[in-house]
Design an enzyme around this catalytic site. Structure first.
Site, PDB file in Angstrom:
ATOM      1  CB  SER A  41      -0.902   0.013   1.238  1.00  0.00           C
ATOM      2  OG  SER A  41      -1.415   1.315   1.416  1.00  0.00           O
ATOM      3  CG  HIS A  72      -4.011  -1.580  -1.434  1.00  0.00           C
ATOM      4  ND1 HIS A  72      -5.149  -2.313  -1.720  1.00  0.00           N
ATOM      5  CD2 HIS A  72      -4.356  -0.746  -0.423  1.00  0.00           C
ATOM      6  CE1 HIS A  72      -6.128  -1.951  -0.914  1.00  0.00           C
ATOM      7  NE2 HIS A  72      -5.675  -0.988  -0.115  1.00  0.00           N
ATOM      8  CG  ASP A  84      -5.061   2.458   1.020  1.00  0.00           C
ATOM      9  OD1 ASP A  84      -6.070   1.734   0.924  1.00  0.00           O
ATOM     10  OD2 ASP A  84      -3.987   2.060   1.503  1.00  0.00           O
ATOM     11  CG  MET A  91      -8.141   7.391   2.640  1.00  0.00           C
ATOM     12  SD  MET A  91      -7.125   7.591   4.116  1.00  0.00           S
ATOM     13  CE  MET A  91      -6.516   5.924   4.317  1.00  0.00           C
ATOM     14  CG  HIS A 137      -9.357   0.288  -0.211  1.00  0.00           C
ATOM     15  ND1 HIS A 137      -8.748   0.133   1.024  1.00  0.00           N
ATOM     16  CD2 HIS A 137     -10.692   0.278   0.026  1.00  0.00           C
ATOM     17  CE1 HIS A 137      -9.680   0.026   1.959  1.00  0.00           C
ATOM     18  NE2 HIS A 137     -10.861   0.121   1.381  1.00  0.00           N
ATOM     19  CG  MET A 195     -11.125   3.456   2.223  1.00  0.00           C
ATOM     20  SD  MET A 195      -9.603   3.523   3.177  1.00  0.00           S
ATOM     21  CE  MET A 195      -8.421   3.644   1.851  1.00  0.00           C
ATOM     22  CG  MET A 219     -11.691  -2.571   5.418  1.00  0.00           C
ATOM     23  SD  MET A 219     -10.208  -2.225   4.451  1.00  0.00           S
ATOM     24  CE  MET A 219      -9.201  -1.292   5.625  1.00  0.00           C
ATOM     25  N   GLY A 278      -8.965   4.432   7.169  1.00  0.00           N
ATOM     26  CA  GLY A 278      -8.713   5.861   7.368  1.00  0.00           C
ATOM     27  C   GLY A 278      -7.267   6.188   7.666  1.00  0.00           C
ATOM     28  CG  PHE A 279      -5.940   7.122  10.414  1.00  0.00           C
ATOM     29  CD1 PHE A 279      -5.420   8.402  10.254  1.00  0.00           C
ATOM     30  CD2 PHE A 279      -7.260   6.972  10.821  1.00  0.00           C
ATOM     31  CE1 PHE A 279      -6.215   9.514  10.505  1.00  0.00           C
ATOM     32  CE2 PHE A 279      -8.063   8.079  11.071  1.00  0.00           C
ATOM     33  CZ  PHE A 279      -7.539   9.359  10.923  1.00  0.00           C
ATOM     34  N   GLY A 280      -3.073   4.431   8.113  1.00  0.00           N
ATOM     35  CA  GLY A 280      -2.126   3.328   8.123  1.00  0.00           C
ATOM     36  C   GLY A 280      -1.590   3.136   9.536  1.00  0.00           C
ATOM     37  N   GLY A 281      -0.866   2.059   9.725  1.00  0.00           N
ATOM     38  CA  GLY A 281      -0.153   1.853  10.983  1.00  0.00           C
ATOM     39  C   GLY A 281      -0.999   1.449  12.170  1.00  0.00           C
ATOM     40  N   GLY A 332      -4.834  -3.925   6.600  1.00  0.00           N
ATOM     41  CA  GLY A 332      -4.712  -3.249   7.887  1.00  0.00           C
ATOM     42  C   GLY A 332      -3.945  -4.081   8.897  1.00  0.00           C
TER      43      GLY A 332
END
Ligand code: DX5
Ligand code: ZN
Length: 227
Positions: free
Chosen positions: A17, A41, A43, A45, A74, A76, A144, A149-152, A183
């Site tokens: 990602s 990937h 992302d 948002m 993806h 979102m 998911m 909404g957030f990585g990590g 995730g």
């Protein structure tokens, strides 16, 4: 515009990602991990479906010349239907929409009509029953393993029950549907997800936050193969 081959359905896929990469040097980041990238990937948002804002079609278009890989977008987004064509034109190969935004049947039709590979995503707290009716119409089910909404963030192991349920259903009906998790995927959680039935592993931090993203992706693949 042609669609990049996604490869054999059900095969293990590593999908780095780019959300965790340096946005100021994305082309380099993508090239650096190319040898261990099955799908890239992306992302997206919108600041509405999720609290964060990331990237959109212009970035997909800019990256396209730097990678021959399958672009797994993806979305979102609360209103992904407005942007499917723009993603296709930018070079997306597959687009995944969230079941939570509704209008799923027509979004699937629209994506299909554009020649996109079609994915459907579900948040950790969305039951399998919400996506089950669409399994015959999609190419990819994204379950998911964090709230988007957030990585990590930390992997939510509870989602594995849903992954196993999906795998049973896909296999029992001989459906051509990939099962993707996204995730908190790292060396310790990748084998858990594969064991539960996932075959596409998205990983951001576990790849791009490491000194050598290429080595990290290679190790991730090895950990998944040895599950
Ligand atoms: C989360 C995104 C993920 C994210 C994963 O909203 O959908 O794809 O990049 O990041 P890690 O692997 O760091 O959890
Ligand atoms: Zn994602």
């Amino acid at each position: 515009m042609t669609v990049t081959d996604a490869g054999p359905c059900g095969a293990l896929r590593i999908a780095p990602s780019i959300l965790a990469a340096d946005f100021g040097a994305l082309a380099n980041a993508v090239r650096e991990i190319d040898a261990e990238t099955d799908w890239l990937h992306v992302d997206v948002m919108d600041g509405h479906f999720v609290p964060n804002v990331s990237i959109g079609p212009p970035v997909v278009a800019s990256l396209r010349p730097y990678s021959p890989r399958f672009f797994d977008c993806h979305l979102m987004m609360t209103d992904p239907g407005r942007y499917l064509e723009a993603f296709k034109k930018a070079g997306a190969d597959g687009c995944t929409v969230h079941v939570e935004v509704g209008g799923t049947a027509s979004l699937i039709n629209d994506a299909r009509a554009l020649g996109l590979r079609v994915g459907l995503a579900a948040n950790p707290d969305t039951p399998f029953d919400e996506v089950a009716p669409f399994l015959g119409d999609i190419d990819l089910l994204l379950l998911m393993t964090v709230f988007p909404g957030f990585g990590g963030q930390s992997f939510m192991g509870d989602v594995m029950t849903k992954v196993s349920e999906a795998r049973r259903e896909v296999d029992a009906n001989a459906l051509d549907v990939d099962i993707e998790v996204d995730g908190g995927i790292d060396l310790s959680t990748a084998p858990i997800a594969v064991h539960a039935g996932a075959n596409v592993l998205v990983a951001g931090s576990a790849i791009f936050s490491r000194p050598s993203p290429l080595d990290a992706a290679r190790e991730l693949r090895a950990s998944a193969e040895a599950h």
